[in-house]
Scaffold this motif. Sequence first.
Motif, PDB file in Angstrom:
ATOM      1  N   VAL A 163      16.288  -0.387  -3.708  1.00 42.21           N
ATOM      2  CA  VAL A 163      16.132   0.887  -2.998  1.00 42.21           C
ATOM      3  C   VAL A 163      16.245   2.056  -3.968  1.00 42.21           C
ATOM      4  O   VAL A 163      15.505   3.043  -3.863  1.00 42.21           O
ATOM      5  N   ALA A 164      17.166   1.951  -4.933  1.00 40.77           N
ATOM      6  CA  ALA A 164      17.323   3.011  -5.929  1.00 40.77           C
ATOM      7  C   ALA A 164      16.046   3.189  -6.744  1.00 40.77           C
ATOM      8  O   ALA A 164      15.589   4.314  -6.986  1.00 40.77           O
ATOM      9  N   PHE A 165      15.457   2.070  -7.163  1.00 37.09           N
ATOM     10  CA  PHE A 165      14.232   2.140  -7.962  1.00 37.09           C
ATOM     11  C   PHE A 165      13.081   2.731  -7.160  1.00 37.09           C
ATOM     12  O   PHE A 165      12.349   3.605  -7.641  1.00 37.09           O
ATOM     13  N   LEU A 166      12.911   2.272  -5.927  1.00 32.00           N
ATOM     14  CA  LEU A 166      11.824   2.795  -5.099  1.00 32.00           C
ATOM     15  C   LEU A 166      12.030   4.265  -4.766  1.00 32.00           C
ATOM     16  O   LEU A 166      11.080   5.058  -4.754  1.00 32.00           O
ATOM     17  N   GLY A 167      13.278   4.661  -4.496  1.00 34.58           N
ATOM     18  CA  GLY A 167      13.556   6.064  -4.229  1.00 34.58           C
ATOM     19  C   GLY A 167      13.273   6.929  -5.438  1.00 34.58           C
ATOM     20  O   GLY A 167      12.714   8.025  -5.333  1.00 34.58           O
ATOM     21  N   PHE A 168      13.615   6.419  -6.614  1.00 29.94           N
ATOM     22  CA  PHE A 168      13.388   7.153  -7.855  1.00 29.94           C
ATOM     23  C   PHE A 168      11.905   7.278  -8.176  1.00 29.94           C
ATOM     24  O   PHE A 168      11.434   8.320  -8.628  1.00 29.94           O
ATOM     25  N   THR A 169      11.146   6.231  -7.945  1.00 31.46           N
ATOM     26  CA  THR A 169       9.732   6.230  -8.331  1.00 31.46           C
ATOM     27  C   THR A 169       8.822   6.858  -7.291  1.00 31.46           C
ATOM     28  O   THR A 169       7.724   7.310  -7.617  1.00 31.46           O
ATOM     29  N   THR A 170       9.245   6.897  -6.031  1.00 34.59           N
ATOM     30  CA  THR A 170       8.376   7.428  -4.979  1.00 34.59           C
ATOM     31  C   THR A 170       8.876   8.725  -4.373  1.00 34.59           C
ATOM     32  O   THR A 170       8.099   9.454  -3.762  1.00 34.59           O
ATOM     33  N   GLY A 171      10.152   9.034  -4.526  1.00 33.56           N
ATOM     34  CA  GLY A 171      10.716  10.199  -3.856  1.00 33.56           C
ATOM     35  C   GLY A 171      10.869   9.988  -2.364  1.00 33.56           C
ATOM     36  O   GLY A 171      11.234  10.905  -1.625  1.00 33.56           O
ATOM     37  N   ASN A 172      10.628   8.782  -1.910  1.00 32.96           N
ATOM     38  CA  ASN A 172      10.620   8.467  -0.479  1.00 32.96           C
ATOM     39  C   ASN A 172      11.897   7.722  -0.110  1.00 32.96           C
ATOM     40  O   ASN A 172      11.877   6.528   0.157  1.00 32.96           O
ATOM     41  N   TYR A 173      13.024   8.436  -0.112  1.00 31.91           N
ATOM     42  CA  TYR A 173      14.312   7.778   0.092  1.00 31.91           C
ATOM     43  C   TYR A 173      14.414   7.237   1.515  1.00 31.91           C
ATOM     44  O   TYR A 173      14.789   6.081   1.729  1.00 31.91           O
ATOM     45  N   TRP A 174      14.107   8.060   2.502  1.00 27.83           N
ATOM     46  CA  TRP A 174      14.198   7.622   3.886  1.00 27.83           C
ATOM     47  C   TRP A 174      13.112   6.601   4.195  1.00 27.83           C
ATOM     48  O   TRP A 174      13.348   5.613   4.885  1.00 27.83           O
ATOM     49  N   VAL A 193       0.840  -1.208   0.000  1.00 28.78           N
ATOM     50  CA  VAL A 193       0.000   0.000   0.000  1.00 28.78           C
ATOM     51  C   VAL A 193       0.867   1.247   0.000  1.00 28.78           C
ATOM     52  O   VAL A 193       0.609   2.208  -0.746  1.00 28.78           O
ATOM     53  N   VAL A 194       1.919   1.245   0.798  1.00 23.44           N
ATOM     54  CA  VAL A 194       2.813   2.411   0.863  1.00 23.44           C
ATOM     55  C   VAL A 194       3.472   2.666  -0.487  1.00 23.44           C
ATOM     56  O   VAL A 194       3.475   3.791  -0.994  1.00 23.44           O
ATOM     57  N   VAL A 195       4.033   1.624  -1.072  1.00 23.91           N
ATOM     58  CA  VAL A 195       4.769   1.787  -2.331  1.00 23.91           C
ATOM     59  C   VAL A 195       3.828   2.227  -3.450  1.00 23.91           C
ATOM     60  O   VAL A 195       4.109   3.191  -4.181  1.00 23.91           O
ATOM     61  N   ILE A 196       2.705   1.536  -3.592  1.00 22.55           N
ATOM     62  CA  ILE A 196       1.774   1.859  -4.685  1.00 22.55           C
ATOM     63  C   ILE A 196       1.192   3.257  -4.507  1.00 22.55           C
ATOM     64  O   ILE A 196       1.114   4.038  -5.461  1.00 22.55           O
ATOM     65  N   THR A 197       0.783   3.579  -3.292  1.00 20.18           N
ATOM     66  CA  THR A 197       0.205   4.898  -3.034  1.00 20.18           C
ATOM     67  C   THR A 197       1.221   6.006  -3.261  1.00 20.18           C
ATOM     68  O   THR A 197       0.890   7.066  -3.796  1.00 20.18           O
ATOM     69  N   ALA A 198       2.461   5.758  -2.868  1.00 18.97           N
ATOM     70  CA  ALA A 198       3.501   6.762  -3.062  1.00 18.97           C
ATOM     71  C   ALA A 198       3.759   7.009  -4.542  1.00 18.97           C
ATOM     72  O   ALA A 198       3.966   8.147  -4.973  1.00 18.97           O
ATOM     73  N   ILE A 199       3.752   5.927  -5.338  1.00 17.00           N
ATOM     74  CA  ILE A 199       3.962   6.079  -6.780  1.00 17.00           C
ATOM     75  C   ILE A 199       2.816   6.873  -7.402  1.00 17.00           C
ATOM     76  O   ILE A 199       3.034   7.752  -8.239  1.00 17.00           O
ATOM     77  N   ILE A 200       1.591   6.592  -6.961  1.00 18.49           N
ATOM     78  CA  ILE A 200       0.426   7.272  -7.539  1.00 18.49           C
ATOM     79  C   ILE A 200       0.348   8.731  -7.100  1.00 18.49           C
ATOM     80  O   ILE A 200       0.133   9.633  -7.921  1.00 18.49           O
ATOM     81  N   THR A 201       0.530   8.977  -5.811  1.00 17.18           N
ATOM     82  CA  THR A 201       0.331  10.334  -5.272  1.00 17.18           C
ATOM     83  C   THR A 201       1.586  11.184  -5.297  1.00 17.18           C
ATOM     84  O   THR A 201       1.508  12.404  -5.174  1.00 17.18           O
ATOM     85  N   LYS A 202       2.758  10.540  -5.461  1.00 18.48           N
ATOM     86  CA  LYS A 202       4.038  11.239  -5.406  1.00 18.48           C
ATOM     87  C   LYS A 202       4.226  11.975  -4.073  1.00 18.48           C
ATOM     88  O   LYS A 202       4.850  13.020  -4.007  1.00 18.48           O
ATOM     89  N   LYS A 203       3.661  11.403  -3.035  1.00 22.35           N
ATOM     90  CA  LYS A 203       3.809  11.945  -1.695  1.00 22.35           C
ATOM     91  C   LYS A 203       4.543  10.944  -0.827  1.00 22.35           C
ATOM     92  O   LYS A 203       4.771   9.791  -1.237  1.00 22.35           O
TER      93      LYS A 203
END
Length: 457
Positions: free
Chosen positions: A361-372, A15-25
């Motif tokens: 981690v690189a892919f998720l950080g790039f797609t979500t902006g949620n590095y931390w 849910v976190v990953v998908i929502t972050a990709i969709i909302t960019k938050k």
Amino acid sequence: MGETYGLLSLLPIAVVVITAIITKKVIEPLILGTVVGAILLYGFSFFPNWVGDLLATMSDPDVVWTMVIPALFGILIAMFGQSNAGTAFRELAIKYVKNKQNSLLATYIFGIIIFMDEYMNALLIGGTMRNLTDKFKVPREVLAYVTNSTGTPVSVLLPFSSWAVFLMGLYGSSELLDGDGFTTYLSTIPFMVYPMITLIIVLLFIFRKVPMTKYVKEAVARAEKGNLFPEGSGPDTEGFEDELEENSGNTKKPRLINFVLPIIVLVAGTIMFDMDLIIGVILAIVTCFILYRLNGTMTYSELFDTSVKGIQDMVELIVLIIAIFLLVRVNENLGTIEYVITSVEPLITPLLLPGITLLVVAFLGFTTGNYWGTMGIVLPIILPLTQMSDVNTSLVLGAMVSGGVFGSHVCFFGDAVTLTSASTQVSNMSQIRVSFPYALAGLILSFFIFLGLGLIV
């Protein structure tokens, strides 16, 4: 408990990953993930139990420590900004900088000096150095690349920064890691391959020892004709202009000692008091109070108002930290770690684990902006895999952090890119068009280095 929930234990992370990709938050998806986890755990009574878990998370000593440090750093950062301390470095540099390469080198060095926080680095470096680089017709997007690609790697490689503080708290809260967060963090620094490679690539870029991309060549040619800004960019295109104008209109006399002395006290105080970063930052803040009053830089009223503003500037970061640790707690209660271990045990390849961690981690950080947030999510998953595979833990953690730094560099809607673009007055995409090819090259090289390290470490 993890065996009971099985595949559902992965639902909050999904849910976190998908929502972050969709909302960019960032924060909202994390909170939503914790709520979903609470529903799985507690059913219809999820809300009071979710609040209970939230309070338990906020009262955890490791979490409290991680919340206090950003607030203190916020005060220190605000002090430097309000006192106009960073401008003193620029004035000193102007006396020695004679050409385009040296102006970027000065920016690079300044970025290394301002290592405490990537936000401070992004706003202060771009805002203070652009007048210097403009003199030598450096394209603003090139300035943005050098600024952003220096700030975060330096912040993560030195244990006196907001990145370091966050990671120390994250490591300290994990029951799967031996020792305290600070010791664990220090052990990972030699394996932070991507940040090291990035700093080298930026230096080679400055001295034109790596090929310029087509876009960089076009930008340089345009700047030589007097147009420093790419199309669609300029002084009025970004949303942070009010803050930048306020900083640029600061009439306080720039004094180099106003920056240098507090930094010396920060480092020395932390080391002297058994590497207690809280004591070091408090001593640096006290130094600012005393020094700025003695030399007339700020009044008592300005000092206290600036301190309050500094804490306010860190509120969002503190909320993010709480949300991350709450998600960690939820995942532990769901048995996510146990489920992942059981599921992937037959597929584990020790040689590939560091490299795969880097790429994920690189892919998720790039797609979500949620590095931390990504690192907070990934950590409880990779640690059991690391221990089960008998892979060097520091190596894998270094790969995880390397992936996070890559995400910080190339996520076009991420905080670091946005703030750097604001301070250099270019669009986010203009900055990314310069930085992405070099960042991607660094990522690929890092992957192969991690493969090699997996054989010998």
